[in-house]
Design a protein around this motif. Structure first.
Motif, mmCIF file in Angstrom:
data_model
loop_
_atom_site.group_PDB
_atom_site.id
_atom_site.type_symbol
_atom_site.label_atom_id
_atom_site.label_comp_id
_atom_site.label_asym_id
_atom_site.label_seq_id
_atom_site.Cartn_x
_atom_site.Cartn_y
_atom_site.Cartn_z
ATOM 1 N N MET A 75 9.164 -4.129 -12.938
ATOM 2 C CA MET A 75 9.903 -2.922 -12.581
ATOM 3 C C MET A 75 8.971 -1.715 -12.453
ATOM 4 O O MET A 75 9.183 -0.864 -11.593
ATOM 5 C CB MET A 75 11.016 -2.637 -13.589
ATOM 6 N N ILE A 76 7.931 -1.644 -13.286
ATOM 7 C CA ILE A 76 6.933 -0.583 -13.127
ATOM 8 C C ILE A 76 6.288 -0.694 -11.745
ATOM 9 O O ILE A 76 6.122 0.304 -11.042
ATOM 10 C CB ILE A 76 5.864 -0.658 -14.231
ATOM 11 N N ALA A 77 5.954 -1.923 -11.344
ATOM 12 C CA ALA A 77 5.354 -2.131 -10.028
ATOM 13 C C ALA A 77 6.331 -1.789 -8.905
ATOM 14 O O ALA A 77 5.938 -1.186 -7.896
ATOM 15 C CB ALA A 77 4.891 -3.584 -9.892
ATOM 16 N N LEU A 78 7.600 -2.139 -9.060
ATOM 17 C CA LEU A 78 8.588 -1.821 -8.028
ATOM 18 C C LEU A 78 8.819 -0.318 -7.901
ATOM 19 O O LEU A 78 8.979 0.194 -6.788
ATOM 20 C CB LEU A 78 9.909 -2.539 -8.317
ATOM 21 N N VAL A 79 8.838 0.392 -9.029
ATOM 22 C CA VAL A 79 8.974 1.848 -8.973
ATOM 23 C C VAL A 79 7.765 2.444 -8.264
ATOM 24 O O VAL A 79 7.905 3.328 -7.410
ATOM 25 C CB VAL A 79 9.141 2.445 -10.392
ATOM 26 N N PHE A 80 6.579 1.949 -8.587
ATOM 27 C CA PHE A 80 5.365 2.436 -7.931
ATOM 28 C C PHE A 80 5.414 2.196 -6.430
ATOM 29 O O PHE A 80 5.150 3.101 -5.633
ATOM 30 C CB PHE A 80 4.132 1.757 -8.532
ATOM 31 N N VAL A 81 5.759 0.991 -6.016
ATOM 32 C CA VAL A 81 5.795 0.651 -4.589
ATOM 33 C C VAL A 81 6.863 1.463 -3.865
ATOM 34 O O VAL A 81 6.618 1.995 -2.778
ATOM 35 C CB VAL A 81 6.027 -0.866 -4.394
ATOM 36 N N ALA A 82 8.043 1.585 -4.468
ATOM 37 C CA ALA A 82 9.109 2.345 -3.820
ATOM 38 C C ALA A 82 8.782 3.830 -3.741
ATOM 39 O O ALA A 82 9.270 4.528 -2.858
ATOM 40 C CB ALA A 82 10.423 2.141 -4.575
ATOM 41 N N THR A 83 7.941 4.314 -4.636
ATOM 42 C CA THR A 83 7.559 5.722 -4.623
ATOM 43 C C THR A 83 6.362 5.979 -3.714
ATOM 44 O O THR A 83 6.363 6.931 -2.934
ATOM 45 C CB THR A 83 7.226 6.202 -6.047
ATOM 46 N N ALA A 84 5.346 5.154 -3.800
ATOM 47 C CA ALA A 84 4.086 5.441 -3.117
ATOM 48 C C ALA A 84 3.937 4.777 -1.758
ATOM 49 O O ALA A 84 3.331 5.363 -0.855
ATOM 50 C CB ALA A 84 2.918 5.016 -4.007
ATOM 51 N N ILE A 85 4.449 3.585 -1.588
ATOM 52 C CA ILE A 85 4.183 2.825 -0.368
ATOM 53 C C ILE A 85 5.257 3.024 0.691
ATOM 54 O O ILE A 85 4.956 3.231 1.861
ATOM 55 C CB ILE A 85 4.017 1.322 -0.689
ATOM 56 N N ILE A 86 6.522 2.959 0.288
ATOM 57 C CA ILE A 86 7.613 3.184 1.235
ATOM 58 C C ILE A 86 7.543 4.642 1.683
ATOM 59 O O ILE A 86 7.382 5.532 0.845
ATOM 60 C CB ILE A 86 8.971 2.858 0.580
ATOM 61 N N PRO A 87 7.651 4.907 2.989
ATOM 62 C CA PRO A 87 7.474 6.285 3.471
ATOM 63 C C PRO A 87 8.408 7.279 2.782
ATOM 64 O O PRO A 87 9.574 7.014 2.571
ATOM 65 C CB PRO A 87 7.814 6.188 4.954
ATOM 66 N N GLN A 88 7.824 8.431 2.428
ATOM 67 C CA GLN A 88 8.590 9.468 1.770
ATOM 68 C C GLN A 88 8.698 10.705 2.662
ATOM 69 O O GLN A 88 7.965 10.830 3.636
ATOM 70 C CB GLN A 88 8.005 9.812 0.410
ATOM 71 N N ILE B 286 10.550 13.415 -1.361
ATOM 72 C CA ILE B 286 11.744 12.620 -1.660
ATOM 73 C C ILE B 286 11.377 11.168 -1.397
ATOM 74 O O ILE B 286 10.744 10.852 -0.394
ATOM 75 C CB ILE B 286 12.917 13.047 -0.763
ATOM 76 N N HIS B 287 11.769 10.277 -2.292
ATOM 77 C CA HIS B 287 11.353 8.882 -2.177
ATOM 78 C C HIS B 287 12.431 7.936 -2.694
ATOM 79 O O HIS B 287 13.424 8.368 -3.291
ATOM 80 C CB HIS B 287 10.052 8.665 -2.952
ATOM 81 N N ALA B 288 12.228 6.643 -2.483
ATOM 82 C CA ALA B 288 13.182 5.615 -2.911
ATOM 83 C C ALA B 288 12.918 5.121 -4.332
ATOM 84 O O ALA B 288 13.649 4.293 -4.847
ATOM 85 C CB ALA B 288 13.120 4.428 -1.942
ATOM 86 N N GLY B 289 11.895 5.635 -4.979
ATOM 87 C CA GLY B 289 11.545 5.181 -6.328
ATOM 88 C C GLY B 289 12.595 5.500 -7.375
ATOM 89 O O GLY B 289 12.728 4.783 -8.367
ATOM 90 N N ASP B 290 13.341 6.587 -7.171
ATOM 91 C CA ASP B 290 14.380 6.945 -8.136
ATOM 92 C C ASP B 290 15.449 5.861 -8.250
ATOM 93 O O ASP B 290 15.957 5.595 -9.337
ATOM 94 C CB ASP B 290 15.031 8.272 -7.756
ATOM 95 N N SER B 291 15.768 5.233 -7.138
ATOM 96 C CA SER B 291 16.768 4.155 -7.191
ATOM 97 C C SER B 291 16.262 2.971 -8.014
ATOM 98 O O SER B 291 17.033 2.342 -8.743
ATOM 99 C CB SER B 291 17.135 3.696 -5.782
ATOM 100 N N MET B 292 14.970 2.706 -7.954
ATOM 101 C CA MET B 292 14.400 1.608 -8.738
ATOM 102 C C MET B 292 14.394 1.932 -10.231
ATOM 103 O O MET B 292 14.503 1.033 -11.066
ATOM 104 C CB MET B 292 12.990 1.277 -8.263
ATOM 105 N N ILE B 293 14.281 3.211 -10.577
ATOM 106 C CA ILE B 293 14.361 3.611 -11.982
ATOM 107 C C ILE B 293 15.750 3.288 -12.525
ATOM 108 O O ILE B 293 15.891 2.750 -13.625
ATOM 109 C CB ILE B 293 14.036 5.109 -12.140
#
Length: 90
Positions: free
Chosen positions: A15-28, A38-45
């Motif tokens: 889940m730490i890795a998924l939050v990182f990927v959703a925050t840093a890799i997926i376009p923000q 604004i990013h998709a990492g919050d949903s992974m949290i």
């Protein structure tokens, strides 16, 4: 009991890795006024908190988001992000 804790630890790391990927890799979407984005990492949290509980949700949210800030060059936001996203995972 030992097997269950190893599973939760493994899922927490994922889940730490998924939050990182959703925050840093997926376009923000950048926000120039706050120097943030604004990013998709919050949903992974929230997914981490729902699936693994509040402790692992707080750890995954805080560490994953802080690592993403460090990776993206927002070093002045690392500590506030650790606190804010950790509370968000609670």
């Amino acid at each position: 009991m030992q097997d269950n804790s190893v599973k939760k630890l493994t899922y927490g790391g994922l889940m730490i890795a998924l939050v990182f990927v959703a925050t840093a890799i997926i376009p923000q979407i950048p926000i120039p006024f706050t120097e943030g984005y604004i990013h998709a990492g919050d949903s992974m949290i929230f997914v981490a908190a729902i699936l693994l509980g509040w402790k692992y949700g707080a750890i995954a949210g805080g560490l994953g988001s802080s690592l993403a800030d460090l990776y993206l060059g927002y070093t002045h936001w690392v500590v506030p992000t650790l606190i804010i996203k950790g509370i968000m995972g609670l």
